[in-house]
Design a protein around this motif. Structure first.
Motif, PDB file in Angstrom:
ATOM      1  N   LEU A 118      25.966  24.790 109.915  1.00  0.00           N
ATOM      2  CA  LEU A 118      26.314  23.490 110.489  1.00  0.00           C
ATOM      3  C   LEU A 118      27.321  22.774 109.586  1.00  0.00           C
ATOM      4  O   LEU A 118      28.282  22.167 110.065  1.00  0.00           O
ATOM      5  N   GLY A 119      27.107  22.861 108.284  1.00  0.00           N
ATOM      6  CA  GLY A 119      28.025  22.226 107.337  1.00  0.00           C
ATOM      7  C   GLY A 119      29.428  22.793 107.469  1.00  0.00           C
ATOM      8  O   GLY A 119      30.412  22.046 107.511  1.00  0.00           O
ATOM      9  N   LYS A 120      29.501  24.121 107.564  1.00  0.00           N
ATOM     10  CA  LYS A 120      30.819  24.758 107.695  1.00  0.00           C
ATOM     11  C   LYS A 120      31.482  24.378 109.012  1.00  0.00           C
ATOM     12  O   LYS A 120      32.697  24.197 109.091  1.00  0.00           O
ATOM     13  N   MET A 121      30.651  24.246 110.050  1.00  0.00           N
ATOM     14  CA  MET A 121      31.161  23.883 111.362  1.00  0.00           C
ATOM     15  C   MET A 121      31.783  22.484 111.322  1.00  0.00           C
ATOM     16  O   MET A 121      32.901  22.276 111.809  1.00  0.00           O
ATOM     17  N   LEU A 122      31.069  21.552 110.724  1.00  0.00           N
ATOM     18  CA  LEU A 122      31.585  20.181 110.665  1.00  0.00           C
ATOM     19  C   LEU A 122      32.860  20.132 109.830  1.00  0.00           C
ATOM     20  O   LEU A 122      33.800  19.404 110.144  1.00  0.00           O
ATOM     21  N   MET A 123      32.869  20.926 108.746  1.00  0.00           N
ATOM     22  CA  MET A 123      34.071  20.957 107.911  1.00  0.00           C
ATOM     23  C   MET A 123      35.267  21.457 108.736  1.00  0.00           C
ATOM     24  O   MET A 123      36.356  20.871 108.688  1.00  0.00           O
ATOM     25  N   ALA A 124      35.061  22.525 109.522  1.00  0.00           N
ATOM     26  CA  ALA A 124      36.147  23.065 110.329  1.00  0.00           C
ATOM     27  C   ALA A 124      36.596  22.043 111.377  1.00  0.00           C
ATOM     28  O   ALA A 124      37.793  21.892 111.642  1.00  0.00           O
ATOM     29  N   MET A 125      35.633  21.306 111.945  1.00  0.00           N
ATOM     30  CA  MET A 125      35.992  20.294 112.944  1.00  0.00           C
ATOM     31  C   MET A 125      36.825  19.187 112.307  1.00  0.00           C
ATOM     32  O   MET A 125      37.804  18.706 112.902  1.00  0.00           O
ATOM     33  N   ALA A 126      36.443  18.783 111.105  1.00  0.00           N
ATOM     34  CA  ALA A 126      37.201  17.733 110.424  1.00  0.00           C
ATOM     35  C   ALA A 126      38.620  18.204 110.124  1.00  0.00           C
ATOM     36  O   ALA A 126      39.598  17.479 110.361  1.00  0.00           O
ATOM     37  N   ALA A 127      38.736  19.450 109.629  1.00  0.00           N
ATOM     38  CA  ALA A 127      40.067  19.975 109.310  1.00  0.00           C
ATOM     39  C   ALA A 127      40.900  20.098 110.579  1.00  0.00           C
ATOM     40  O   ALA A 127      42.092  19.753 110.584  1.00  0.00           O
ATOM     41  N   ALA A 128      40.283  20.536 111.685  1.00  0.00           N
ATOM     42  CA  ALA A 128      41.003  20.663 112.954  1.00  0.00           C
ATOM     43  C   ALA A 128      41.484  19.291 113.416  1.00  0.00           C
ATOM     44  O   ALA A 128      42.621  19.139 113.879  1.00  0.00           O
ATOM     45  N   GLY A 129      40.638  18.292 113.281  1.00  0.00           N
ATOM     46  CA  GLY A 129      41.015  16.941 113.656  1.00  0.00           C
ATOM     47  C   GLY A 129      42.221  16.462 112.854  1.00  0.00           C
ATOM     48  O   GLY A 129      43.151  15.849 113.406  1.00  0.00           O
ATOM     49  N   MET A 130      42.234  16.790 111.572  1.00  0.00           N
ATOM     50  CA  MET A 130      43.359  16.362 110.734  1.00  0.00           C
ATOM     51  C   MET A 130      44.662  17.039 111.156  1.00  0.00           C
ATOM     52  O   MET A 130      45.721  16.422 111.161  1.00  0.00           O
ATOM     53  N   VAL A 131      44.564  18.337 111.492  1.00  0.00           N
ATOM     54  CA  VAL A 131      45.766  19.048 111.944  1.00  0.00           C
ATOM     55  C   VAL A 131      46.332  18.377 113.191  1.00  0.00           C
ATOM     56  O   VAL A 131      47.540  18.115 113.289  1.00  0.00           O
ATOM     57  N   ILE A 132      45.469  18.080 114.143  1.00  0.00           N
ATOM     58  CA  ILE A 132      45.922  17.466 115.406  1.00  0.00           C
ATOM     59  C   ILE A 132      46.561  16.103 115.128  1.00  0.00           C
ATOM     60  O   ILE A 132      47.631  15.770 115.663  1.00  0.00           O
ATOM     61  N   LEU A 133      45.921  15.299 114.277  1.00  0.00           N
ATOM     62  CA  LEU A 133      46.464  13.968 113.978  1.00  0.00           C
ATOM     63  C   LEU A 133      47.847  14.087 113.344  1.00  0.00           C
ATOM     64  O   LEU A 133      48.767  13.348 113.680  1.00  0.00           O
ATOM     65  N   LEU A 134      47.970  15.052 112.436  1.00  0.00           N
ATOM     66  CA  LEU A 134      49.243  15.255 111.752  1.00  0.00           C
ATOM     67  C   LEU A 134      50.340  15.639 112.751  1.00  0.00           C
ATOM     68  O   LEU A 134      51.459  15.090 112.730  1.00  0.00           O
ATOM     69  N   LEU A 135      50.013  16.571 113.669  1.00  0.00           N
ATOM     70  CA  LEU A 135      50.992  17.007 114.656  1.00  0.00           C
ATOM     71  C   LEU A 135      51.361  15.867 115.615  1.00  0.00           C
ATOM     72  O   LEU A 135      52.524  15.697 115.982  1.00  0.00           O
ATOM     73  N   MET A 136      50.363  15.080 115.983  1.00  0.00           N
ATOM     74  CA  MET A 136      50.641  13.963 116.891  1.00  0.00           C
ATOM     75  C   MET A 136      51.568  12.951 116.214  1.00  0.00           C
ATOM     76  O   MET A 136      52.464  12.391 116.858  1.00  0.00           O
ATOM     77  N   ALA A 137      51.351  12.746 114.936  1.00  0.00           N
ATOM     78  CA  ALA A 137      52.204  11.805 114.209  1.00  0.00           C
ATOM     79  C   ALA A 137      53.652  12.309 114.187  1.00  0.00           C
ATOM     80  O   ALA A 137      54.596  11.545 114.408  1.00  0.00           O
ATOM     81  N   LEU A 138      53.811  13.624 113.964  1.00  0.00           N
ATOM     82  CA  LEU A 138      55.160  14.202 113.965  1.00  0.00           C
ATOM     83  C   LEU A 138      55.798  14.108 115.343  1.00  0.00           C
ATOM     84  O   LEU A 138      56.981  13.750 115.482  1.00  0.00           O
TER      85      LEU A 138
END
Lengths: 263, 307
Positions: A118-138
């Motif tokens: 579960l911990g690894k899953m949440l970590m991956a979700m957080a990292a995925a969220g950051m990637v999307i935010l970064l791309l949206m900003a660009l």
């Protein structure tokens, strides 16, 4: 008298208050996120590859085609970026931790069941969220892509939940291969699958044969959902959601079985 | 089951392919005792511990923790663990690792108390990956004791530590045992077992070779060995007072005794031609070598007979 004493000294069963149990899950997730946020070797490739690709192909080279191409590729490179924390964050770390003894240590400790995954899953979700935010900003600042708040929210949600089937796939590979062999194996899955499901170049440009087999890849289905989120796919969505849920459940089950058997 | 037993193996057998790692081992750890598990590499120490921790299952026989299956989390909430090798996340700080591990337990020790006991108070803010090997071992020890366990498994805890750190760890182990915590310790350092253990179990080739208090084992080895060239009759010497055993090997008369002075005096009186006299005191290390060598030789003989 003697027996009374010996009975009294046998310690009572230790019960874990519910609050502490929830706390253990939270601590595990917090530690997992912290350790990877602090590891540049893990975070930088995850953040840099999709943003660099998007800048190059989605912003600089499509100037003539305008914002629609940039919008289309925002979804595709978003999916490309989301796959990697799932495959690598989950798969590689599991393979390394099985090799280095950390998983054995955690199994010996009274860690609540599933907290590790579960911990690894949440970590991956957080990292995925950051990637999307970064791309949206660009996309917004350089590609002149305007998303309605609802669309932006939908894309973020698609990315954060869409990472899960790739977590399961990464986990399965991580249970097959121990240690340093896993990253190479996962690259062999990640890069071809991205290309074949039209994440680098839109599917209509690819040969007809590749277009026909594209629905085999889970990333194709996530791409359909991401395109729908940015308003570029009006087709039915339920089938894609079901396929992705099936992929996630299938690989998670296979991986869990291997973990139980082989550790 | 005796209710003072906190962990036990009951005729446990574990095979890895053609290799029998454990061949019917019985082992009981009692409440509050420090039990040292000794044996050469491949004797089955780590396999025994893995069975007790529920990391692996016995092929036949049973493993129990507090009367439960070791894979039950209720049983593992009462233990602490320090394994031989575990690569902990290098980017987490020591304090964060401690906090995470404490969260698994219903009633953990405080962070400060744990750090003081394990001697890591000055390391709490440092990333784990930046610590020296010895410091990392101390952190692992802290993680083992932070849950206020009733039973602590320490697999080779002092490997990689300097003498000072080892002494501190010994002190901490004694403090834990004084609190009533039972400890299962595996070690290569016999002086460690000698200094700390109430009971010593020696394993060899997957079997228990000897089990008893340190005093028992010491008594077994408190014997002094005398070796000389002499024509005296072996059986007659074996009948002398204070002589535990007398044998003849390679032309040498070998005597084991607890009263070397008296026996040597009598030997010299009885045989004026006696030569090459050697008197050697056996320690725990020697007894251990002997015990395990006997087992190896016996196994070799078995194999030859079988062939």
């Amino acid at each position: 008298m003697q027996t009374a004493i010996s009975v009294a000294t046998s310690a009572p069963a230790v019960s874990m208050p519910r609050r502490r149990l929830v706390g253990a899950y939270l601590e595990e997730a917090r530690s997992e996120c912290l350790r990877y946020l602090r590891a540049p070797g893990f975070m930088l490739p995850i953040m840099l590859f999709p943003t660099m690709f998007y800048l190059l192909f989605g912003v600089l080279m499509v100037k003539s085609n305008g914002a629609d191409a940039a919008r289309y590729l925002l979804a595709s490179y978003g999916v490309f970026g989301v796959m990697s924390p799932g495959l690598f964050g989950f798969g590689v770390s599991l393979a390394l931790e099985r090799d280095g003894g950390l998983l054995t240590f955690k199994r010996a400790l009274p860690m609540p069941p599933g907290a590790y995954l579960l911990g690894k899953m949440l970590m991956a979700m957080a990292a995925a969220g950051m990637v999307i935010l970064l791309l949206m900003a660009l996309a917004w600042s350089l590609g002149h892509v305007t998303l309605a708040p609802l669309q932006a929210g939908a894309l973020l949600l698609t990315g954060m939940l869409g990472v899960l089937p790739f977590c399961a796939l990464g986990m399965f590979v991580g249970t097959l291969i121990k240690g340093q062999g896993a990253p190479g194996m996962l690259q062999l899955i990640y890069l071809p699958m991205s290309f074949l499901s039209g994440l680098w170049m839109p599917l209509p440009i690819l040969p007809a044969f590749l277009q026909r087999i594209a629905p085999v890849w889970p990333s194709y289905h996530l791409d359909r959902l991401a395109l729908a989120a940015v308003g570029m796919n009006r087709g039915p969505l339920l089938v894609h959601v079901l396929v992705l849920a099936g992929v996630a459940a299938g690989f998670a089950l296979l991986a869990a079985r291997r973990l139980r058997r082989h550790g | 089951m005796n209710d003072t037993t906190v962990a036990r193996l009951d005729a446990a057998v574990k095979r890895y392919g053609p290799l029998t790692a454990l061949d019917g081992v019985d082992l009981a750890v009692r409440r509050g005792e420090l039990l040292a598990l000794l044996g050469p590499n491949g004797a089955g120490k780590s396999t025994s511990i893995s069975l007790l921790l529920g990391l692996i299952r016995p092929d036949t026989g049973r493993a129990e923790l507090f009367g439960l299956d070791p894979q039950r989390i209720e049983a593992r909430r009462r233990i602490g663990v320090m394994l031989q090798s575990a690569n902990l996340p290098p980017t987490l700080r020591v304090g964060e690792l401690l906090r995470l591990t404490m969260s698994y337990y219903p009633n953990p020790r405080g962070c400060d108390e744990t750090a003081a006991l394990a001697g890591i108070a000055d390391l709490l803010l440092r990333p784990y990956g930046r610590l020296s090997g010895g410091q990392q071992r101390r952190v692992q020890f802290a993680l083992a004791l932070c849950g206020r366990p009733e039973l602590l498994f320490l697999d080779e805890p002092t490997v990689g530590m300097d003498i000072d750190a080892r002494q501190k760890l010994w002190t901490a182990m004694r403090a834990l045992v004084a609190e009533g915590c039972a400890v299962v310790l595996t070690t290569h350092y016999l002086e460690e077992a000698e200094a700390l253990a109430q009971r010593v179990v020696v394993l060899g080739r997957g079997c228990v070779l000897s089990a008893g208090s340190v005093d028992d084992l010491r008594k077994r080895v408190a014997l002094t060995r005398i070796r000389c060239v002499s024509e005296l009759d072996t059986e007659a010497v074996a009948g002398w007072p204070n002589v535990a055993s007398a044998t003849r090997e390679d032309g040498h008369l070998r005597i084991a005794t607890a009263q070397a002075e008296a026996v040597v005096r009598r030997l010299l009186d009885a045989d004026p031609a006696l030569g090459e006299l050697e008197v050697q005191r056996a320690g725990l290390a020697e007894a251990f070598t002997e015990l395990t060598r006997d087992a190896v030789e016996a196994a070799d003989t078995d194999q030859r007979e079988a062939a």
